[in-house]
Design a protein around this motif. Sequence first.
Motif, PDB file in Angstrom:
ATOM      1  N   ILE A 207       9.915   1.294  -2.849  1.00 27.24           N
ATOM      2  CA  ILE A 207       9.282   2.545  -3.266  1.00 27.24           C
ATOM      3  C   ILE A 207       8.963   3.423  -2.053  1.00 27.24           C
ATOM      4  CG2 ILE A 207       6.866   1.768  -3.198  1.00 27.24           C
ATOM      5  CD1 ILE A 207       8.450   3.769  -6.080  1.00 27.24           C
ATOM      6  N   LEU A 208       8.864   2.811  -0.866  1.00 25.21           N
ATOM      7  CA  LEU A 208       8.553   3.549   0.359  1.00 25.21           C
ATOM      8  C   LEU A 208       9.742   4.334   0.899  1.00 25.21           C
ATOM      9  CD1 LEU A 208       6.497   0.783   2.216  1.00 25.21           C
ATOM     10  CD2 LEU A 208       5.584   2.773   1.013  1.00 25.21           C
ATOM     11  N   TYR A 209      10.939   4.080   0.363  1.00 27.69           N
ATOM     12  CA  TYR A 209      12.164   4.684   0.875  1.00 27.69           C
ATOM     13  C   TYR A 209      12.693   5.696  -0.142  1.00 27.69           C
ATOM     14  CZ  TYR A 209      11.904   0.839   4.186  1.00 27.69           C
ATOM     15  OH  TYR A 209      11.484  -0.035   5.149  1.00 27.69           O
ATOM     16  N   HIS A 226       9.613  -0.371 -11.822  1.00 27.50           N
ATOM     17  CA  HIS A 226       9.201  -0.750 -10.462  1.00 27.50           C
ATOM     18  C   HIS A 226       8.422  -2.067 -10.507  1.00 27.50           C
ATOM     19  CE1 HIS A 226       6.381  -0.194  -6.834  1.00 27.50           C
ATOM     20  NE2 HIS A 226       7.570  -0.534  -6.369  1.00 27.50           N
ATOM     21  N   PRO A 227       9.130  -3.200 -10.493  1.00 27.55           N
ATOM     22  CA  PRO A 227       8.435  -4.478 -10.371  1.00 27.55           C
ATOM     23  C   PRO A 227       7.911  -4.629  -8.950  1.00 27.55           C
ATOM     24  CG  PRO A 227      10.704  -4.741 -11.168  1.00 27.55           C
ATOM     25  CD  PRO A 227      10.581  -3.369 -10.602  1.00 27.55           C
ATOM     26  N   THR A 228       6.637  -4.988  -8.804  1.00 28.79           N
ATOM     27  CA  THR A 228       6.059  -5.109  -7.474  1.00 28.79           C
ATOM     28  C   THR A 228       5.069  -6.256  -7.449  1.00 28.79           C
ATOM     29  OG1 THR A 228       5.004  -3.846  -5.682  1.00 28.79           O
ATOM     30  CG2 THR A 228       4.182  -3.460  -7.907  1.00 28.79           C
ATOM     31  N   SER A 229       4.704  -6.665  -6.251  1.00 30.15           N
ATOM     32  CA  SER A 229       3.669  -7.675  -6.038  1.00 30.15           C
ATOM     33  C   SER A 229       2.983  -7.284  -4.741  1.00 30.15           C
ATOM     34  CB  SER A 229       4.284  -9.078  -5.952  1.00 30.15           C
ATOM     35  OG  SER A 229       3.277 -10.072  -5.872  1.00 30.15           O
ATOM     36  N   GLU A 230       1.870  -6.599  -4.854  1.00 29.04           N
ATOM     37  CA  GLU A 230       1.265  -5.941  -3.704  1.00 29.04           C
ATOM     38  C   GLU A 230      -0.250  -5.936  -3.827  1.00 29.04           C
ATOM     39  OE1 GLU A 230       1.190  -1.304  -4.452  1.00 29.04           O
ATOM     40  OE2 GLU A 230       3.172  -2.097  -4.998  1.00 29.04           O
ATOM     41  N   VAL A 231      -0.894  -5.525  -2.756  1.00 25.75           N
ATOM     42  CA  VAL A 231      -2.344  -5.366  -2.773  1.00 25.75           C
ATOM     43  C   VAL A 231      -2.702  -4.232  -3.729  1.00 25.75           C
ATOM     44  CG1 VAL A 231      -4.372  -4.785  -1.398  1.00 25.75           C
ATOM     45  CG2 VAL A 231      -2.552  -6.196  -0.406  1.00 25.75           C
ATOM     46  N   GLY A 232      -3.464  -4.564  -4.757  1.00 29.76           N
ATOM     47  CA  GLY A 232      -3.930  -3.537  -5.675  1.00 29.76           C
ATOM     48  C   GLY A 232      -5.232  -2.943  -5.156  1.00 29.76           C
ATOM     49  N   THR A 237      -3.020   3.745  -1.158  1.00 26.68           N
ATOM     50  CA  THR A 237      -2.217   2.943  -0.249  1.00 26.68           C
ATOM     51  C   THR A 237      -0.873   3.638  -0.022  1.00 26.68           C
ATOM     52  OG1 THR A 237      -1.184   1.696  -2.034  1.00 26.68           O
ATOM     53  CG2 THR A 237      -3.276   0.846  -1.181  1.00 26.68           C
ATOM     54  N   PRO A 238      -0.141   3.244   1.023  1.00 27.35           N
ATOM     55  CA  PRO A 238       1.186   3.848   1.217  1.00 27.35           C
ATOM     56  C   PRO A 238       2.080   3.731  -0.013  1.00 27.35           C
ATOM     57  CG  PRO A 238       0.526   2.676   3.196  1.00 27.35           C
ATOM     58  CD  PRO A 238      -0.529   2.378   2.159  1.00 27.35           C
ATOM     59  N   LYS A 239       2.076   2.574  -0.675  1.00 27.10           N
ATOM     60  CA  LYS A 239       2.930   2.418  -1.856  1.00 27.10           C
ATOM     61  C   LYS A 239       2.452   3.299  -2.997  1.00 27.10           C
ATOM     62  CE  LYS A 239       4.612  -2.245  -0.879  1.00 27.10           C
ATOM     63  NZ  LYS A 239       4.703  -3.641  -1.352  1.00 27.10           N
ATOM     64  N   GLU A 240       1.133   3.494  -3.113  1.00 32.52           N
ATOM     65  CA  GLU A 240       0.629   4.337  -4.185  1.00 32.52           C
ATOM     66  C   GLU A 240       1.014   5.796  -3.958  1.00 32.52           C
ATOM     67  OE1 GLU A 240      -1.043   5.779  -7.587  1.00 32.52           O
ATOM     68  OE2 GLU A 240      -0.384   3.777  -7.025  1.00 32.52           O
ATOM     69  N   ILE A 241       0.894   6.245  -2.731  1.00 31.03           N
ATOM     70  CA  ILE A 241       1.335   7.602  -2.414  1.00 31.03           C
ATOM     71  C   ILE A 241       2.822   7.751  -2.719  1.00 31.03           C
ATOM     72  CG2 ILE A 241       1.706   9.237  -0.522  1.00 31.03           C
ATOM     73  CD1 ILE A 241      -0.845   8.030   0.762  1.00 31.03           C
TER      74      ILE A 241
END
Length: 367
Positions: A207-209, A226-232, A237-241
């Motif tokens: 998602i960052l790219y 978008h399946p993910t496994s990340e800090v919620g 966060t960068p991924k949220e942006i």
Amino acid sequence: MSLPRRAVLAMGLAAAAAPATAANADPPYLAIALQLTCDAVNADATPEAARERIGRSITRVGAQVRASIGFLRGFTGVEPRLVVLPEYAFTGFPSSESRALWQAKAAFDPGGREYEQLASVAQATKVYLAVNAYATDKAFPDLYFQATTIFSPSGETMLHYRRMISLFAPSPFDVWARFLDVYGYDAAFPVARTEIGTLAAIASEEILYPEIARMTAMKGAEVYVHPTSEVGSPDLTPKEIARRARSIENMAYLVSANSAGITGTPIPAASTDGMSKVIDFGGKVMAVAGGGETLVANAVIDLAALRSARRRAGMSNLTSRQPWSAYAPAYDKAEGVKPGVAPLDRADATRRQTETIRRLIEVGVIR
């Protein structure tokens, strides 16, 4: 069944948001980012034990999918048509395992038992089911890829996207020439044209790219899974942006399913937990989950509104204003990761990244 007030409000608002649409003209439907706990296979001593755990997990998740669909159908009055599961939901991720051991323990055979079980879940529930898993590939018997697969309500495989950017796992770019010979360029960034829209996949950190989403946007992608496994985190966060940016710049819905924690490893279980969400094509968060296993991240997908916005002239129609061909020469000449042999372990991956950084310094991209 008792639900937190926040959950009831979220689902009630999703139902209220369903627009009045003419019959059979892109009817709105419910998309669910199902936030579930991953029971990791890292501690299993043998591949056989790992496969047994995976089978139990698929059975458990299948029951959760069925129950969630039934509950939301009754609560909202809107038909659930798309369910997205978290990244590597049935295995977790490799830690100290070699590539060969992880392949034996955790990589699914696209024609094998695990995918058959998951296809049966989609068929039994009559939804499009998006699943992320490590998968073997008959063209590359010594490798596995992290793949996002979308099954249709009939159990057919509609899309099988092999993650393109991964630091430690093999990717199609590692075996690029052979991949293109076997599958062709179109298979590198696939879309699925379905009755619930043109679907495409973005895997976790990808998602960052912007380019990953853009490649399928140029093929008409309307809904990203978008399946993910990340800090919620409630912070941006960068991924949220990035999630919001990908939706805005490509004028597409995004259904992002995060883990509800990972058990069975020494890492604290809730390190990857919470904030699954559905985002509309203007970057607005339509529904968001808190922590734990939950179906709260559900919202109405209105294809008619999306398609109307894409057909309308004006500054807000970003898709129609893109001079894509102007970018191509710069990409063609740019330095970056080189295709080559897939990394055998984390040390190999680190060496390759270090070499890429060295070349970027040489050409002045990094100072």
